[in-house]
Design a protein around this motif. Structure first.
Motif, short mmCIF file in Angstrom:
data_model
loop_
_atom_site.label_atom_id
_atom_site.label_comp_id
_atom_site.label_asym_id
_atom_site.label_seq_id
_atom_site.Cartn_x
_atom_site.Cartn_y
_atom_site.Cartn_z
N PRO A 1 0.83 -1.21 0.00
CA PRO A 1 0.00 0.00 0.00
C PRO A 1 0.87 1.26 0.00
CG PRO A 1 -0.68 -1.53 1.73
CD PRO A 1 0.60 -2.03 1.17
N ASN A 2 0.41 2.28 -0.72
CA ASN A 2 1.14 3.54 -0.70
C ASN A 2 0.79 4.31 0.56
OD1 ASN A 2 -1.27 5.06 -1.11
ND2 ASN A 2 -1.05 4.86 -3.34
N SER A 3 1.35 5.47 0.71
CA SER A 3 1.17 6.27 1.92
C SER A 3 -0.29 6.59 2.20
CB SER A 3 1.98 7.56 1.80
OG SER A 3 1.80 8.38 2.92
N ALA A 4 -1.03 7.00 1.18
CA ALA A 4 -2.44 7.35 1.36
C ALA A 4 -3.27 6.12 1.74
CB ALA A 4 -2.99 7.99 0.09
N GLU A 5 -2.95 4.98 1.13
CA GLU A 5 -3.68 3.74 1.44
C GLU A 5 -3.38 3.27 2.87
OE1 GLU A 5 -3.88 1.82 -3.06
OE2 GLU A 5 -2.08 1.51 -1.84
N LYS B 1 -2.55 5.23 5.37
CA LYS B 1 -3.24 6.18 6.26
C LYS B 1 -4.72 5.85 6.35
CE LYS B 1 -3.95 11.01 7.23
NZ LYS B 1 -4.05 12.36 6.77
N ALA B 2 -5.35 5.54 5.22
CA ALA B 2 -6.78 5.18 5.21
C ALA B 2 -7.02 3.91 6.03
CB ALA B 2 -7.26 5.00 3.78
N CYS B 3 -6.12 2.95 5.91
CA CYS B 3 -6.24 1.71 6.68
C CYS B 3 -6.13 1.99 8.17
CB CYS B 3 -5.15 0.72 6.24
SG CYS B 3 -5.09 -0.79 7.24
N TRP B 4 -5.12 2.73 8.56
CA TRP B 4 -4.92 3.01 9.99
C TRP B 4 -6.09 3.81 10.57
CZ3 TRP B 4 0.67 4.77 8.66
CH2 TRP B 4 1.46 3.65 8.45
N GLU B 5 -6.63 4.75 9.80
CA GLU B 5 -7.78 5.52 10.27
C GLU B 5 -9.01 4.62 10.44
OE1 GLU B 5 -8.25 8.84 7.62
OE2 GLU B 5 -6.57 9.93 8.52
N ALA B 6 -9.21 3.72 9.48
CA ALA B 6 -10.34 2.78 9.58
C ALA B 6 -10.17 1.88 10.79
CB ALA B 6 -10.46 1.96 8.29
N GLN C 1 -16.32 -2.06 10.87
CA GLN C 1 -15.66 -3.31 10.50
C GLN C 1 -15.58 -3.44 8.99
OE1 GLN C 1 -14.30 -5.71 12.65
NE2 GLN C 1 -13.51 -6.71 10.81
N SER C 2 -16.65 -3.11 8.32
CA SER C 2 -16.68 -3.18 6.85
C SER C 2 -15.68 -2.21 6.24
CB SER C 2 -18.08 -2.89 6.33
OG SER C 2 -18.98 -3.86 6.78
N GLU C 3 -15.62 -0.99 6.77
CA GLU C 3 -14.67 0.01 6.27
C GLU C 3 -13.23 -0.44 6.51
OE1 GLU C 3 -15.63 3.79 8.01
OE2 GLU C 3 -17.59 3.87 7.02
N PHE C 4 -12.99 -1.02 7.67
CA PHE C 4 -11.67 -1.54 8.02
C PHE C 4 -11.25 -2.60 7.01
CE2 PHE C 4 -9.43 -4.71 10.93
CZ PHE C 4 -8.19 -4.09 10.86
N GLU C 5 -12.14 -3.56 6.75
CA GLU C 5 -11.82 -4.64 5.81
C GLU C 5 -11.68 -4.13 4.38
OE1 GLU C 5 -14.85 -7.57 6.53
OE2 GLU C 5 -14.04 -8.05 8.51
N ALA C 6 -12.42 -3.09 4.02
CA ALA C 6 -12.33 -2.54 2.67
C ALA C 6 -11.06 -1.71 2.46
CB ALA C 6 -13.56 -1.67 2.39
N ASN C 7 -10.56 -1.08 3.52
CA ASN C 7 -9.42 -0.18 3.39
C ASN C 7 -8.07 -0.81 3.70
OD1 ASN C 7 -10.37 2.55 2.65
ND2 ASN C 7 -11.67 2.27 4.44
N CYS C 8 -8.08 -2.04 4.22
CA CYS C 8 -6.82 -2.68 4.61
C CYS C 8 -6.63 -4.00 3.87
CB CYS C 8 -6.80 -2.96 6.11
SG CYS C 8 -6.89 -1.49 7.15
N PRO C 9 -5.39 -4.33 3.54
CA PRO C 9 -5.13 -5.66 2.98
C PRO C 9 -5.56 -6.74 3.98
CG PRO C 9 -3.20 -4.23 2.75
CD PRO C 9 -4.17 -3.51 3.63
N ALA C 10 -6.01 -7.87 3.47
CA ALA C 10 -6.52 -8.95 4.34
C ALA C 10 -5.50 -9.36 5.39
CB ALA C 10 -6.93 -10.14 3.49
#
Length: 80
Positions: free
Chosen positions: A4-8, A10-15, A37-46
């Motif tokens: 994941p790049n920097s923005a991805e 950041k989105a994962c950590w925020e979720a 939970q859905s946002e977390f799973e959508a924004n972070c690698p499995a």
């Protein structure tokens, strides 16, 4: 899978942080936090979801042991 790049990241950590706050605020009731939970799973690698979930359980367990003044058993005596 590409990293994941920097923005991805950041989105994962925020979720993750939003989910963990929701769980803290709702006595760990996952049903109350399904949106997060859905946002977390959508924004972070499995693999990250799996890691962060295990990490949360470990941190909660560690905090519980600290609150309950857990004293570990003494290890085996070492010969001199």
């Amino acid at each position: 899978m590409t990293a994941p790049n920097s923005a991805e990241r950041k989105a994962c950590w925020e979720a993750r942080d939003h989910l963990w706050k929701c769980l803290d605020d709702n006595d760990e009731k996952a049903a109350s936090c399904q949106k997060f939970q859905s946002e977390f799973e959508a924004n972070c690698p499995a693999q990250w979801v799996k890691y962060f979930t295990k990490r949360r359980h470990f941190l909660k367990y560690k905090d519980k042991m600290k609150r309950e003044n857990f004293i570990p058993a003494a290890g085996p005596e070492q010969p001199s």
